[in-house]
Design an enzyme around this catalytic site. Structure first.
Site: not given
Length: 231
Positions: A112, A207, A209
């Site tokens: 990002c 993202h 994660e």
């Protein structure tokens, strides 16, 4: 087996309830994704000077998400009203981490803001705002197409993936030597790589994660970083 040490620049936070005062933080989901991959995540303090020497202690680097870069970092004088959480110390540190990691060949995953930092570090620019509510990529999960044979596609084990996004800025002019390796249907650059990079490197605008705990394609990015760090 010893876990490779992965440096993650901390993010400044004005308030944290558990610690009562301002803090330096990283997202728990990010830390856990690196840990699942077999890495030892280590937050590092954003401080000026000595970045090359500090990174030399680590086996890999992860540039995480965060607030916006100051527009003057990419030679823009005016600041859009939507620009937020600018911190000059953070900007200077992250930009130098990106430059040093690419120059040294230490494995680097940029996420990002991290992708935007790499783009700016190599002379690129950013669109300061994608057009406001309904046109940005905040709280959006959408399909992203990955370039066949690219580092990101090999890491994800796929040529399409559902990406969890939270950003209102995107790449404008690409930095020197960078190639687009992932994209969204609206034309937003979702991935960048440097074909001439000395070491393993990929950058994604989303993202991974967020969904890595349940999506092997997203966890695959962290797995690939740690594998490269072992090497």
């Amino acid at each position: 087996m010893t876990r490779p040490l992965i440096a993650i620049p901390a993010r400044f936070s004005a308030t944290t309830s558990a610690l009562r005062y301002a803090a330096e933080v990283n997202a728990r989901a990010l830390i856990e994704a690196v840990w699942r991959a077999g890495g030892e995540p280590a937050s590092i303090h954003p401080a000026p000077g000595g970045v090359a020497e500090r990174l030399a202690r680590f086996d890999g680097v992860l540039l995480p998400g965060g607030g916006d870069l100051a527009p003057h970092r990419y030679s823009v004088d005016d600041t859009h009203d939507s620009v937020y959480d600018v911190d000059e110390v953070q900007d200077a540190f992250d930009l130098e981490v990106a430059r040093q990691a690419l120059e040294s060949g230490i494995p680097l995953l940029a996420i990002c803001r991290g992708l935007q930092v790499v783009n700016v570090a190599l002379g690129g620019t950013l669109d300061q705002d994608m057009g406001g509510p309904g046109r940005d990529h905040r709280h959006v999960v959408h399909p992203v197409t990955l370039e066949p044979g690219s580092t990101v596609a090999l890491a994800a084990g796929a040529e399409k993936t559902d990406a969890s996004c939270y950003h209102h800025q995107r790449v404008g002019r690409r930095g020197e030597g960078l190639a687009v390796t992932a994209g969204a249907a609206d034309g937003t650059v979702e991935g960048l790589e440097l074909p001439t990079a000395r070491g393993w490197f990929t950058a994604v605008q989303w993202h991974p994660e967020d969904t890595a705990h349940e999506d092997p394609a997203q966890q695959g990015l962290f797995d690939a970083l740690v594998r490269a760090a072992r090497g």
